[in-house]
Design an enzyme around this catalytic site. Structure first.
Site, PDB file in Angstrom:
ATOM      1  N   CYS A 195      36.286  14.751  26.349  1.00 34.54           N
ATOM      2  CA  CYS A 195      35.842  13.473  25.791  1.00 34.54           C
ATOM      3  C   CYS A 195      36.106  13.463  24.285  1.00 34.54           C
ATOM      4  O   CYS A 195      36.060  14.502  23.633  1.00 34.54           O
ATOM      5  CB  CYS A 195      34.351  13.266  26.063  1.00 34.54           C
ATOM      6  N   ASP A 239      34.224  12.437  22.106  1.00 35.18           N
ATOM      7  CA  ASP A 239      32.953  12.637  21.399  1.00 35.18           C
ATOM      8  C   ASP A 239      33.057  13.782  20.375  1.00 35.18           C
ATOM      9  O   ASP A 239      33.474  14.889  20.710  1.00 35.18           O
ATOM     10  CB  ASP A 239      31.865  12.958  22.432  1.00 35.18           C
ATOM     11  N   ARG A 245      31.013  15.655  19.164  1.00 37.78           N
ATOM     12  CA  ARG A 245      30.135  16.816  19.353  1.00 37.78           C
ATOM     13  C   ARG A 245      30.676  17.826  20.370  1.00 37.78           C
ATOM     14  O   ARG A 245      30.009  18.813  20.683  1.00 37.78           O
ATOM     15  CB  ARG A 245      28.744  16.332  19.806  1.00 37.78           C
ATOM     16  N   HIS A 296      30.650  15.901  29.315  1.00 36.26           N
ATOM     17  CA  HIS A 296      29.437  16.385  28.652  1.00 36.26           C
ATOM     18  C   HIS A 296      28.257  15.507  29.030  1.00 36.26           C
ATOM     19  O   HIS A 296      28.403  14.287  29.202  1.00 36.26           O
ATOM     20  CB  HIS A 296      29.620  16.422  27.125  1.00 36.26           C
ATOM     21  N   CYS A 342      26.977  11.517  27.989  1.00 36.47           N
ATOM     22  CA  CYS A 342      28.221  10.858  27.558  1.00 36.47           C
ATOM     23  C   CYS A 342      28.040   9.334  27.455  1.00 36.47           C
ATOM     24  O   CYS A 342      27.686   8.668  28.426  1.00 36.47           O
ATOM     25  CB  CYS A 342      29.343  11.182  28.544  1.00 36.47           C
TER      26      CYS A 342
HETATM   27 CO    CO Z   1      31.569  11.357  26.044  1.00 35.64          CO
END
Ligand code: CO
Length: 214
Positions: A46, A48, A50, A102, A105
């Site tokens: 992803c 993302d 993090r 994750h 999400c």
């Molecule tokens: Co995500």
């Protein structure tokens, strides 16, 4: 550091410090890596911020070939994903392809809702389909967090199936029994990766997706 530094300037300064440190630790590092890359893994994760592939797996530059998009999707009309996959499998000859989602999400949460978000809805539609396939199981769970997190796991599994259905993976399985496919989910709250689904190279899938002239 000078005062009133723009945030992006900090990145450039940190880069200089990192390169210096890396060179001090291993003087051959950049020379070696600039000559070639031979990663054993393709990571589909992803976007993302993090979930940085190298940091959470403790790997160095050169070890993982990376593709990231919203909610770690394998969409069979995505020329970007397909190009990355083809290059990783046919040229770099990676041994493992990892789809890593994750928990928590935002892409998955958005796909479960009904808010129109513009163009991103076209992307999220692929996740809505996964939800629809597993609606009974997901809707039977007691809390919203449970439902979101289960869809995150099932979505990773579905994206592994989508990898297996590509002619790129089918051809590689036929010719040299690789790559193995892995579905993982990373926990933002504890930093740990949970393997949720595996597919060995050569696993038979629905014959509809197996091509006899590859
Ligand atoms: Co995500």
């Amino acid at each position: 550091m000078k005062e009133n530094m723009a945030p992006y300037e900090k990145l450039l300064l940190q880069n200089k410090a990192w390169a210096k440190e890396q060179n001090a630790e291993d003087p051959g590092f950049f020379k070696r890596l600039s000559a070639q890359q031979s990663p054993k893994f393709l990571w589909i994760g992803c976007s993302d911020s993090r979930v940085p592939a190298d940091k959470i797996t403790g790997t160095d530059p050169g070890e993982i070939f990376v593709h990231r998009n919203i909610a770690n999707m394998v969409v069979n009309t995505d020329i970007n994903l397909l190009s990355v996959l083809q290059y990783a499998v046919e040229v770099l000859k990676v041994e493992h392809v990892i789809v890593c989602g994750h928990y928590g999400c935002g892409g998955i949460k958005a796909a479960m809702g009904q808010t129109h978000l513009g163009i991103i809805n076209h992307w999220l539609k692929n996740i809505k389909d996964v939800y629809r396939y597993h609606r009974e199981e997901i809707d039977g769970l007691p809390s919203e967090d449970d439902r979101v997190n289960r869809l995150i796991e099932l979505n990773v599994q579905e994206q592994v199936f989508n990898l297996a259905k590509t002619s790129i993976v089918q051809a590689a399985w036929k010719s040299d029994q690789r790559p193995h496919l892995h579905g993982w989910v990373y926990g933002l709250s504890d930093g740990l990766i949970k393997p949720v689904f595996e597919m060995e190279a050569g696993t038979h899938i629905d014959p509809l997706y197996e091509y006899d002239n590859l």
